[in-house]
Design a protein around this motif. Sequence first.
Motif, short mmCIF file in Angstrom:
data_model
loop_
_atom_site.label_atom_id
_atom_site.label_comp_id
_atom_site.label_asym_id
_atom_site.label_seq_id
_atom_site.Cartn_x
_atom_site.Cartn_y
_atom_site.Cartn_z
N ALA A 111 0.84 -1.20 0.00
CA ALA A 111 0.00 0.00 0.00
C ALA A 111 0.87 1.25 0.00
O ALA A 111 1.84 1.34 0.74
N TYR A 112 0.52 2.20 -0.87
CA TYR A 112 1.20 3.50 -0.99
C TYR A 112 2.66 3.38 -1.41
O TYR A 112 3.44 4.30 -1.20
N GLY A 113 3.01 2.24 -2.00
CA GLY A 113 4.34 2.08 -2.56
C GLY A 113 4.32 2.40 -4.05
O GLY A 113 3.30 2.28 -4.72
N VAL A 138 13.10 -4.64 -10.37
CA VAL A 138 12.01 -3.88 -9.74
C VAL A 138 12.54 -3.16 -8.52
O VAL A 138 13.29 -3.73 -7.71
N ASN A 139 12.14 -1.91 -8.38
CA ASN A 139 12.55 -1.11 -7.23
C ASN A 139 11.30 -0.54 -6.56
O ASN A 139 10.39 -0.07 -7.23
N CYS A 140 11.27 -0.59 -5.24
CA CYS A 140 10.13 -0.07 -4.48
C CYS A 140 10.54 1.20 -3.75
O CYS A 140 11.58 1.24 -3.09
N GLU A 141 9.71 2.22 -3.86
CA GLU A 141 9.87 3.43 -3.07
C GLU A 141 8.49 3.86 -2.62
O GLU A 141 7.48 3.26 -3.02
N CYS A 142 8.43 4.87 -1.78
CA CYS A 142 7.15 5.34 -1.27
C CYS A 142 6.65 6.53 -2.09
O CYS A 142 7.44 7.29 -2.64
N LEU A 143 5.33 6.66 -2.16
CA LEU A 143 4.74 7.85 -2.77
C LEU A 143 5.12 9.08 -1.93
O LEU A 143 5.44 8.95 -0.75
N PRO A 144 5.12 10.27 -2.53
CA PRO A 144 5.48 11.48 -1.78
C PRO A 144 4.67 11.62 -0.49
O PRO A 144 3.47 11.38 -0.47
N GLY A 197 5.02 -2.06 2.08
CA GLY A 197 4.25 -0.86 1.85
C GLY A 197 4.67 0.31 2.72
O GLY A 197 5.69 0.26 3.41
N CYS A 198 3.89 1.37 2.67
CA CYS A 198 4.26 2.64 3.32
C CYS A 198 3.09 3.18 4.13
O CYS A 198 1.95 2.74 3.96
N ILE A 232 -4.12 3.15 -1.91
CA ILE A 232 -3.49 3.10 -3.23
C ILE A 232 -2.51 1.93 -3.23
O ILE A 232 -1.55 1.91 -2.48
N LEU A 233 -2.80 0.95 -4.08
CA LEU A 233 -2.06 -0.32 -3.99
C LEU A 233 -1.17 -0.62 -5.20
O LEU A 233 -0.40 -1.54 -5.16
N ASN A 234 -1.32 0.12 -6.28
CA ASN A 234 -0.61 -0.31 -7.49
C ASN A 234 0.02 0.84 -8.28
O ASN A 234 0.02 0.83 -9.50
N ALA A 235 0.56 1.84 -7.59
CA ALA A 235 1.26 2.92 -8.29
C ALA A 235 2.52 2.35 -8.94
O ALA A 235 3.25 1.58 -8.32
N ARG A 236 2.78 2.76 -10.18
CA ARG A 236 3.93 2.18 -10.88
C ARG A 236 4.54 3.20 -11.84
O ARG A 236 3.89 4.15 -12.29
#
Length: 469
Positions: free
Chosen positions: A8-10, A20-26, A39-40, A113-117
């Motif tokens: 979530a919110y990643g 693949v790289n994971c970061e957090c939304l602003p 997740g975040c 928000i579960l699928n930001a890419r």
Amino acid sequence: MVNAVCGAYGLCSSNDNETVNCECLPSYVFLDPSNPTKGCHPETMINFCADLSTGNSRVEAIKDSDMPYNEVGDYEIYRDIDEEGCKKVVMEDCYAMAASLFNRTCYKKRTPILNARKTSMTKGSISFIKVPINSAKDGIPTKKKSNTRAHLTAGLITSSSLAVLFGALALYYHPAPRRLVRREWNPNSSRIGINFREFTYKELHEATNGFSKQLGKGASAKVYFGNLNLKDVQVEIAVKRMADVAEKSEKVFMTELRIIGRTHHKNLVKLLGFCIEDNHFLLVYELMKNGALSEFLFKEEMLPTWSHRTEMALGIARGLLYLHEECDTPIIHCDIKPQNVLLDSKYNAKISDFGLSKLLKKDQTRTDTCARGTVGYLAPEWLRNAPITPKVDIFSFGVMLLEITCGRRHIELSRVEEESEDDEGDDLLLVNWVAGCVRSGRIDKLARRDPEVLNDVQRLERFVKVGLW
């Protein structure tokens, strides 16, 4: 396309090498920095709906990214709209957390928000995320900063002066050096307002054979099997031992002790006693022989019978009704999920783990508190910093009710599509899949070809609708 790889919110980003790289939304930070896929969560909690005129938020754009369409997450769609227009619809709706703009179509998003890419396939798309205005980042006027700094400096000078003065007085009246001693806190049951047996650490150490048989563990505690003599009767027990008694763990322990000490219901795990001795904090519960509902429900070999599952769902609902409406002081559990529901020897479901719970005053219907609970079961109120009511438990119960009804976890990263001619495809998220089946009139798909469920379609439909509501 695989969704929710970063939780979530990643924000999931990949290149042509398929890494693949994971970061957090602003404005979000990792729940567990050592495992970005969990997740975040919001770095700063804010109620976007408190007052739209205060300018407490802004919309940040993420170029060449999107949040793919899903039937549950997109609650409004605006066509033939530009970038500024899409930003505006997010800002004007305090319940909107984000939006995606693709081919002049703006998809407004609800939480979570579960699928930001961000990939080579998302070139030209723009994602918008609503974030709180942070004074350190977003340019609060210098004068305000200067005033704040001046007040802080004055406060520090005053505090320092007082500290020197009190230190001098202490030395004057108590010149002899004194050894610092760690404060030991040993409250008894009457002092903390409950009436349970207080065990010694030695008693529980012997009852559990030196804490040799572990039944399970959580973030702040481990649970051990024991055998105790109570009034000349041998009773099997579960001893919950705080793993690391820091200030936070001690608070969780005392919350659970005080709250469950006020309750008595057949669908709540029964507390037999406790131990607070030196640095040992332990709770003694009745033994729930069949473990957690999650272990029973998601076994690979066989799904529990429909009658078993319906009785468990009703039992949990009765327990929640008691906590919310039948206690003298209403209790919000705050972490309803299958892992926190235990099964006794007859598979009766009982709610457990009250370490995150909140008590309401008799005339209180809501409370303000920091976010707590488990991603996937969190109600939207937690992420909007809105007042918390017993409805947050109902939201979590709705997710869990769908899991019990369908025999499937709320999110499964390894989900594969069923191969059948009339199948309309599966979905990573349980809520999406169930909603799609209901909308297409294929509720029978949720029965998983179980004759017992197919013969009880009315109850299946009622459970599914309650879960979605």
